[in-house]
Design a protein around this motif. Structure first.
Motif, PDB file in Angstrom:
ATOM      1  N   ASN A 161      14.060  -3.941  -2.032  1.00 28.12           N
ATOM      2  CA  ASN A 161      14.548  -2.781  -1.811  1.00 28.12           C
ATOM      3  C   ASN A 161      13.582  -1.559  -2.732  1.00 28.12           C
ATOM      4  O   ASN A 161      13.737  -0.529  -2.753  1.00 28.12           O
ATOM      5  CB  ASN A 161      16.441  -2.665  -2.532  1.00 28.12           C
ATOM      6  N   GLU A 162      13.918  -1.845  -4.369  1.00 28.89           N
ATOM      7  CA  GLU A 162      13.260  -1.225  -5.161  1.00 28.89           C
ATOM      8  C   GLU A 162      11.936  -0.825  -4.396  1.00 28.89           C
ATOM      9  O   GLU A 162      11.310  -0.132  -4.622  1.00 28.89           O
ATOM     10  CB  GLU A 162      12.925  -0.910  -6.646  1.00 28.89           C
ATOM     11  N   MET A 163      11.352  -2.161  -4.060  1.00 28.82           N
ATOM     12  CA  MET A 163       9.803  -2.209  -3.777  1.00 28.82           C
ATOM     13  C   MET A 163       9.567  -0.998  -2.232  1.00 28.82           C
ATOM     14  O   MET A 163       9.022  -0.507  -2.109  1.00 28.82           O
ATOM     15  CB  MET A 163       9.270  -3.414  -3.160  1.00 28.82           C
ATOM     16  N   ALA A 164      10.406  -1.445  -1.576  1.00 28.57           N
ATOM     17  CA  ALA A 164      10.410  -0.255  -0.572  1.00 28.57           C
ATOM     18  C   ALA A 164      10.198   1.459  -0.312  1.00 28.57           C
ATOM     19  O   ALA A 164       9.873   2.080  -0.248  1.00 28.57           O
ATOM     20  CB  ALA A 164      12.060  -0.243  -0.029  1.00 28.57           C
ATOM     21  N   GLN A 165      11.243   1.217  -2.421  1.00 29.36           N
ATOM     22  CA  GLN A 165      11.441   2.677  -2.148  1.00 29.36           C
ATOM     23  C   GLN A 165      10.435   3.809  -3.149  1.00 29.36           C
ATOM     24  O   GLN A 165       9.096   4.134  -2.221  1.00 29.36           O
ATOM     25  CB  GLN A 165      12.696   3.199  -3.085  1.00 29.36           C
ATOM     26  N   PHE A 166       9.417   2.895  -3.105  1.00 30.08           N
ATOM     27  CA  PHE A 166       7.800   2.982  -3.932  1.00 30.08           C
ATOM     28  C   PHE A 166       6.946   2.853  -3.144  1.00 30.08           C
ATOM     29  O   PHE A 166       5.994   3.626  -3.186  1.00 30.08           O
ATOM     30  CB  PHE A 166       7.956   2.607  -5.127  1.00 30.08           C
ATOM     31  N   SER A 167       7.204   2.103  -1.623  1.00 30.71           N
ATOM     32  CA  SER A 167       6.129   1.540  -1.645  1.00 30.71           C
ATOM     33  C   SER A 167       6.116   3.058  -0.366  1.00 30.71           C
ATOM     34  O   SER A 167       4.168   3.303  -0.138  1.00 30.71           O
ATOM     35  CB  SER A 167       6.378   0.758   0.255  1.00 30.71           C
ATOM     36  N   ARG A 168       6.736   3.338  -0.324  1.00 34.02           N
ATOM     37  CA  ARG A 168       6.623   4.779   1.231  1.00 34.02           C
ATOM     38  C   ARG A 168       5.574   5.755  -0.055  1.00 34.02           C
ATOM     39  O   ARG A 168       4.397   6.148   0.935  1.00 34.02           O
ATOM     40  CB  ARG A 168       8.100   6.162   0.990  1.00 34.02           C
ATOM     41  N   SER A 169       5.912   5.865  -0.966  1.00 30.94           N
ATOM     42  CA  SER A 169       4.742   7.020  -1.872  1.00 30.94           C
ATOM     43  C   SER A 169       3.332   5.913  -1.773  1.00 30.94           C
ATOM     44  O   SER A 169       2.248   6.908  -2.223  1.00 30.94           O
ATOM     45  CB  SER A 169       5.733   6.959  -2.955  1.00 30.94           C
ATOM     46  N   LEU A 170       3.215   4.628  -1.922  1.00 30.47           N
ATOM     47  CA  LEU A 170       2.114   4.303  -1.614  1.00 30.47           C
ATOM     48  C   LEU A 170       1.112   3.969  -0.910  1.00 30.47           C
ATOM     49  O   LEU A 170      -0.044   4.206  -0.374  1.00 30.47           O
ATOM     50  CB  LEU A 170       1.882   2.847  -2.725  1.00 30.47           C
ATOM     51  N   GLY A 171       2.036   4.657   0.102  1.00 28.92           N
ATOM     52  CA  GLY A 171       1.838   4.606   1.974  1.00 28.92           C
ATOM     53  C   GLY A 171       1.902   3.043   2.975  1.00 28.92           C
ATOM     54  O   GLY A 171       0.412   3.017   3.177  1.00 28.92           O
ATOM     55  N   ILE A 172       2.266   2.663   2.020  1.00 26.89           N
ATOM     56  CA  ILE A 172       2.941   0.866   2.452  1.00 26.89           C
ATOM     57  C   ILE A 172       3.679   0.255   3.111  1.00 26.89           C
ATOM     58  O   ILE A 172       4.751   0.706   2.763  1.00 26.89           O
ATOM     59  CB  ILE A 172       2.173   0.033   1.376  1.00 26.89           C
ATOM     60  N   ASP A 173       3.613   0.156   4.088  1.00 29.76           N
ATOM     61  CA  ASP A 173       4.946  -0.670   4.753  1.00 29.76           C
ATOM     62  C   ASP A 173       5.270  -2.339   3.875  1.00 29.76           C
ATOM     63  O   ASP A 173       4.900  -2.916   3.924  1.00 29.76           O
ATOM     64  CB  ASP A 173       4.478  -1.422   6.322  1.00 29.76           C
ATOM     65  N   PRO A 174       6.726  -1.503   3.572  1.00 32.17           N
ATOM     66  CA  PRO A 174       6.936  -2.924   2.319  1.00 32.17           C
ATOM     67  C   PRO A 174       7.815  -4.930   3.817  1.00 32.17           C
ATOM     68  O   PRO A 174       6.674  -5.280   3.108  1.00 32.17           O
ATOM     69  CB  PRO A 174       8.348  -2.379   1.805  1.00 32.17           C
ATOM     70  N   PHE A 175       7.462  -3.966   4.878  1.00 33.85           N
ATOM     71  CA  PHE A 175       8.070  -5.228   5.126  1.00 33.85           C
ATOM     72  C   PHE A 175       6.765  -6.052   6.133  1.00 33.85           C
ATOM     73  O   PHE A 175       7.005  -6.503   5.660  1.00 33.85           O
ATOM     74  CB  PHE A 175       8.656  -4.670   6.771  1.00 33.85           C
ATOM     75  N   GLU A 176       5.694  -5.124   6.584  1.00 31.17           N
ATOM     76  CA  GLU A 176       4.744  -5.614   6.254  1.00 31.17           C
ATOM     77  C   GLU A 176       4.666  -6.927   5.150  1.00 31.17           C
ATOM     78  O   GLU A 176       4.022  -7.868   4.833  1.00 31.17           O
ATOM     79  CB  GLU A 176       3.319  -5.036   7.052  1.00 31.17           C
ATOM     80  N   VAL A 177       4.339  -6.507   3.824  1.00 30.73           N
ATOM     81  CA  VAL A 177       4.031  -6.801   2.656  1.00 30.73           C
ATOM     82  C   VAL A 177       4.713  -7.918   2.779  1.00 30.73           C
ATOM     83  O   VAL A 177       4.119  -9.538   2.442  1.00 30.73           O
ATOM     84  CB  VAL A 177       4.247  -5.874   1.528  1.00 30.73           C
ATOM     85  N   ILE A 178       5.852  -8.071   3.047  1.00 29.51           N
ATOM     86  CA  ILE A 178       6.604  -8.913   2.640  1.00 29.51           C
ATOM     87  C   ILE A 178       6.554 -10.006   3.478  1.00 29.51           C
ATOM     88  O   ILE A 178       5.991 -11.253   3.244  1.00 29.51           O
ATOM     89  CB  ILE A 178       8.379  -8.898   2.569  1.00 29.51           C
ATOM     90  N   ARG A 179       6.736  -9.617   4.541  1.00 28.39           N
ATOM     91  CA  ARG A 179       6.237 -11.017   6.097  1.00 28.39           C
ATOM     92  C   ARG A 179       4.939 -10.974   5.293  1.00 28.39           C
ATOM     93  O   ARG A 179       4.908 -12.746   5.519  1.00 28.39           O
ATOM     94  CB  ARG A 179       5.702 -10.058   7.039  1.00 28.39           C
ATOM     95  N   ALA A 180       3.607 -10.677   5.217  1.00 27.51           N
ATOM     96  CA  ALA A 180       2.137 -11.555   4.879  1.00 27.51           C
ATOM     97  C   ALA A 180       2.555 -12.403   3.372  1.00 27.51           C
ATOM     98  O   ALA A 180       2.058 -13.570   3.391  1.00 27.51           O
ATOM     99  CB  ALA A 180       0.958 -10.384   4.165  1.00 27.51           C
ATOM    100  N   ALA A 181       3.634 -11.657   2.492  1.00 29.14           N
ATOM    101  CA  ALA A 181       3.528 -12.565   1.639  1.00 29.14           C
ATOM    102  C   ALA A 181       4.814 -14.165   1.837  1.00 29.14           C
ATOM    103  O   ALA A 181       3.852 -14.907   1.181  1.00 29.14           O
ATOM    104  CB  ALA A 181       5.183 -11.578   0.183  1.00 29.14           C
ATOM    105  N   ALA A 182       5.409 -14.180   3.123  1.00 30.12           N
ATOM    106  CA  ALA A 182       6.223 -14.771   3.198  1.00 30.12           C
ATOM    107  C   ALA A 182       5.275 -16.354   3.820  1.00 30.12           C
ATOM    108  O   ALA A 182       6.167 -17.448   4.082  1.00 30.12           O
ATOM    109  CB  ALA A 182       6.959 -14.238   4.311  1.00 30.12           C
TER     110      ALA A 182
END
Ligand code: SAJ
Length: 432
Positions: free
Chosen positions: A230-251
């Motif tokens: 959830n914290e990652m989601a909040q700061f991903s927005r400011s990095l212009g990154i989709d947190p869900f895409e990051v997690i799906r790829a990490a998974a």
């Protein structure tokens, strides 16, 4: 072998389960199926009445299973605590909520213990299953029950955390390993003798405190990891990154990683609450559980974060939130269930309404709710999404018509990353 052990082996032991909710009712069914005479005690006369009519009120226990056990006289229910005088084994499955200041409320455990003590006789096994802080069994349950009876000889006391996962089609009572801690070796022997009649794998640990801690670690693990994403989601927005895409790829990493996903906040009666039982106990010992407190802070901030996302998304369409019509899709705390306890949807609805939005909700699993002093009636899930300035997906029930939502809605705030699976359209859909 003690009288109690003999009764357990011969299955003539009388089992009483205190609290026949989503934890207690499956236990009553399993002990009855294993050949024991079982009685469920509950303060709630409606549960007791439905039970004695053979009608199940818990989704995971079909009436077709409960009915015959009641009809054959192998299981019954009562609101009368005197049944405890006939019990050889008592299993306590009462709620352990938080009070208004987010501190443990073990009053249900205390009153259950008092009732058992009132009707206690020689050779009783008492097992606490309610999730609680380490030390509860030893400090709260044992003293009243060992005043007139010698621990490990005339009374046997254990703690065994519940691991009921409502709606789980693969893991049920029998095939979910059961951790068990005893106040003495003889206690654990008695507890293991009983549970092994209904559970394939009983996992003994060295004390009741340890068993209490196991459960808290299990659920704190989830709360902390959900807080991390959830914290990652909040700061991903400011990095212009989709947190869900990051997690799906990490998974895709086949080892050393376990995916958790950001969401609108933490609901349910386990995950938001259990870790706070541990941090409360540690504070009493002048120790701060930093991860738990930080996870609670992040997870509790998600509803306001979602409100902020709605404000920003409407702003991009030159619309103020004030006066906008908002539909919250889903009010249950997670998908495909009816349970609304601690659902973040309530905080999101309150946050939007506080800022002057006209808010409605729709949830096929919860058409009407009475929670937190609120009485809310949902709108028909088959209604049009077009009239709303924004639709906020808070619970991603499978039964929502997402393609129609994508076609009709003016704006969708998707807090569960579900729309991706139903439309290529991205123009009017924003994520966390
Ligand atoms: N959640 C997220 N992201 C996630 C997972 C959950 O935001 O990645 C949210 C959910 O939306 C919900 C809350 O957290 O609001 C809790 O969800 P949960 O999946 O942990 O489900 P619960 O509350 O039903 O937790 C129960 C627990 N079972 C017991 O305590 C016996 C938990 O230990 C189980 O792991 C969990 O079910 C499960 O796996 O289904």
């Amino acid at each position: 072998m003690s009288t109690l052990s003999q009764k357990i082996e011969q299955r003539t032991a009388r089992v009483v389960v205190i609290g026949i909710g989503y934890v207690g009712l499956p236990l009553v069914v399993e002990f009855a199926r294993a050949g024991f005479r079982v009685t469920g005690y509950d303060k709630d006369p409606t549960k007791v009445q439905l039970f004695n009519q053979g009608e199940s009120y818990i989704e995971d226990i079909p009436t077709a299973v409960l009915g015959p056990l009641v009809k054959e006289g192998r299981a019954d229910a009562t609101t009368d605590t005197t049944v405890l005088a006939q019990a050889d084994a008592v299993i306590v499955c009462v709620p352990t909520p938080l009070n208004k200041t987010k501190e443990p409320d073990i009053s249900y455990i205390v009153s259950a213990t008092e009732e058992i003590a009132k009707h206690q006789h020689k050779d009783m096994l008492i097992v606490l299953e309610s999730t609680t802080y380490p030390g509860t069994t030893r400090e709260v349950l044992a003293p009243p029950l060992t005043r007139g009876f010698e621990l490990g000889k005339e009374v046997f006391i254990c703690f065994s955390p519940e691991r009921v996962d409502p709606g789980n089609k693969h893991y049920g009572t029998r095939n979910t390993p059961k951790v068990l801690g005893g106040s003495t070796e003889a206690c654990i022997t008695a507890g293991k003798a009983l549970y092994s009649k209904i559970i394939d794998h009983v996992v003994p640990v060295s004390s009741t405190d340890t068993a209490e801690m196991v459960k808290l670690l299990e659920n704190t693990f989830r709360a902390v990891n959900i807080g991390l994403v959830n914290e990652m989601a909040q700061f991903s927005r400011s990095l212009g990154i989709d947190p869900f895409e990051v997690i799906r790829a990490a998974a895709t990493k086949p080892f050393g990683f376990m995916p958790f996903y950001p969401g609108p906040g933490l609901g349910g009666h386990c995950i938001p609450i259990d870790p706070l039982y541990l941090s409360w106990k540690l504070r009493a010992l002048k120790v701060q559980a930093k991860f738990i407190d930080l996870a609670d802070e992040v997870n509790s901030s998600m509803p306001e974060y979602v409100v902020g996302r709605v404000v920003d998304a409407l702003n991009d369409q030159r619309k103020p939130l004030k006066g906008s019509r908002i539909l919250v899709a889903g009010i249950a705390y997670k998908k495909n269930i009816t349970d609304v306890r601690e659902s973040p949807a309530f905080d999101i609805i309150a946050g939007l309404s506080r800022r002057g939005a006209e808010v409605e909700y729709t949830d096929p699993y919860a058409p009407e709710v009475h929670e937190h002093g609120l009485h809310l009636k949902g709108v028909d899930p088959s209604g049009s999404f077009a009239p709303y300035d924004a639709v906020v997906i808070v619970t991603d029930h499978d039964s929502f018509d997402y393609p129609r939502m994508a076609r009709e809605a003016q704006l969708i705030v998707d807090t569960r990353d579900v729309m991706r699976r139903h439309t290529e359209e991205r123009r009017h859909i924003v994520g966390l």
